[in-house]
Motif scaffolding. Structure first.
Motif, PDB file in Angstrom:
ATOM      1  N   GLY A 138       0.934  -1.266  -0.075  1.00  0.00           N
ATOM      2  CA  GLY A 138       0.012  -0.067  -0.207  1.00  0.00           C
ATOM      3  C   GLY A 138       0.980   1.157   0.076  1.00  0.00           C
ATOM      4  O   GLY A 138       2.002   1.149   0.066  1.00  0.00           O
ATOM      5  N   SER A 139       0.176   2.423  -0.043  1.00  0.00           N
ATOM      6  CA  SER A 139       1.057   3.601  -0.083  1.00  0.00           C
ATOM      7  C   SER A 139       1.495   3.985   1.354  1.00  0.00           C
ATOM      8  O   SER A 139       1.153   3.872   2.303  1.00  0.00           O
ATOM      9  CB  SER A 139       0.021   4.614  -0.475  1.00  0.00           C
ATOM     10  N   LEU A 140       2.908   4.490   1.101  1.00  0.00           N
ATOM     11  CA  LEU A 140       3.517   5.021   2.180  1.00  0.00           C
ATOM     12  C   LEU A 140       3.217   6.339   2.561  1.00  0.00           C
ATOM     13  O   LEU A 140       3.812   7.073   3.341  1.00  0.00           O
ATOM     14  CB  LEU A 140       4.938   4.871   2.264  1.00  0.00           C
ATOM     15  N   GLY A 141       2.450   6.945   1.805  1.00  0.00           N
ATOM     16  CA  GLY A 141       2.041   8.517   1.595  1.00  0.00           C
ATOM     17  C   GLY A 141       1.182   8.933   2.995  1.00  0.00           C
ATOM     18  O   GLY A 141       0.927   9.981   2.918  1.00  0.00           O
ATOM     19  N   THR A 142       0.592   7.871   3.798  1.00  0.00           N
ATOM     20  CA  THR A 142      -0.354   8.411   4.615  1.00  0.00           C
ATOM     21  C   THR A 142      -0.109   7.303   5.996  1.00  0.00           C
ATOM     22  O   THR A 142       0.567   6.311   5.815  1.00  0.00           O
ATOM     23  CB  THR A 142      -1.904   8.050   4.141  1.00  0.00           C
ATOM     24  N   VAL A 143      -0.551   8.129   6.950  1.00  0.00           N
ATOM     25  CA  VAL A 143       0.016   7.489   8.472  1.00  0.00           C
ATOM     26  C   VAL A 143      -0.786   6.060   8.347  1.00  0.00           C
ATOM     27  O   VAL A 143      -2.117   6.306   7.988  1.00  0.00           O
ATOM     28  CB  VAL A 143      -0.526   8.335   9.463  1.00  0.00           C
ATOM     29  N   GLY A 144      -0.379   4.897   8.826  1.00  0.00           N
ATOM     30  CA  GLY A 144      -1.369   3.684   8.906  1.00  0.00           C
ATOM     31  C   GLY A 144      -0.079   2.588   8.612  1.00  0.00           C
ATOM     32  O   GLY A 144       1.061   2.794   8.947  1.00  0.00           O
ATOM     33  N   THR A 145      -0.789   1.341   8.461  1.00  0.00           N
ATOM     34  CA  THR A 145      -0.148   0.079   8.462  1.00  0.00           C
ATOM     35  C   THR A 145      -0.017  -0.387   7.028  1.00  0.00           C
ATOM     36  O   THR A 145      -1.116  -0.519   6.472  1.00  0.00           O
ATOM     37  CB  THR A 145      -0.618  -1.010   9.565  1.00  0.00           C
TER      38      THR A 145
END
Length: 176
Positions: free
Chosen positions: A59-66
């Motif tokens: 998934g994208s590393l561009g948003t806070v999350g896992t």
């Protein structure tokens, strides 16, 4: 299309190490000829990461999350928590921090990566080559990803590993 045959990395430069107690951090700085927005996309988009980075993400590393991050050559993904995604300036996850700074019409990209002391020269050589491949990707010419076991067979990586080991004053495990 890739154009690997003529690619040879330049001399070891732009990297340093810092020690804080038992923690070692590799710091690599590269000036890229592309905007912070364009570099940010290459750092966060899974499709672009597959072209140059030593890992894949689901998934994208561009948003806070896992996300699940898999280092090339390792059998299992790591559950990775993006703790900071301040586009297009700062990206942090696990033991890695990226900073992007507008500089001279392009971007000064700085990577902080915590690493086992024994593998600092390996990491510096690997990131050096990955940043060269990134620069090519951003400019529209593909060198092709050179990571993991494939990188260790690449003469340019072997030379860089030795140069960084000498520069940092560290011994390096032998690669096969």
């Amino acid at each position: 299309m890739t154009d690997r045959e003529p690619y040879a990395p330049g001399p070891a430069s732009g990297a340093q190490v810092r020690k804080d107690g038992d923690k070692w951090t590799l710091i690599v700085v590269r000036e890229l000829r592309h905007s912070p927005d364009k570099v940010w996309q290459a750092l966060t988009d899974p499709a672009q990461l597959r072209e140059w980075a030593p890992f894949d993400v689901d998934g994208s590393l561009g948003t806070v999350g896992t996300v699940k991050l898999t280092w090339v050559g390792t059998p299992a993904p790591l559950e990775t928590r993006v703790t900071r995604a301040d586009a297009p300036r700062v990206l942090e996850y696990n033991d890695t921090r990226w900073e992007l700074e507008a500089f001279g019409g392009g971007t000064r990209l700085t990577l902080w990566h915590n690493i086992d002391r024994r593998f600092i020269s390996w990491g510096a050589a690997g990131w050096h080559i990955s940043f060269d491949v990134l620069e090519g990707l951003l400019a529209g010419y593909l060198i092709g990803r050179i990571v993991g076991a494939e990188a260790m067979k690449f003469a340019g990586w072997q030379r860089l590993k030795a140069e960084y080991a000498k520069q940092f004053g560290v011994d390096s495990p032998q690669s096969s």
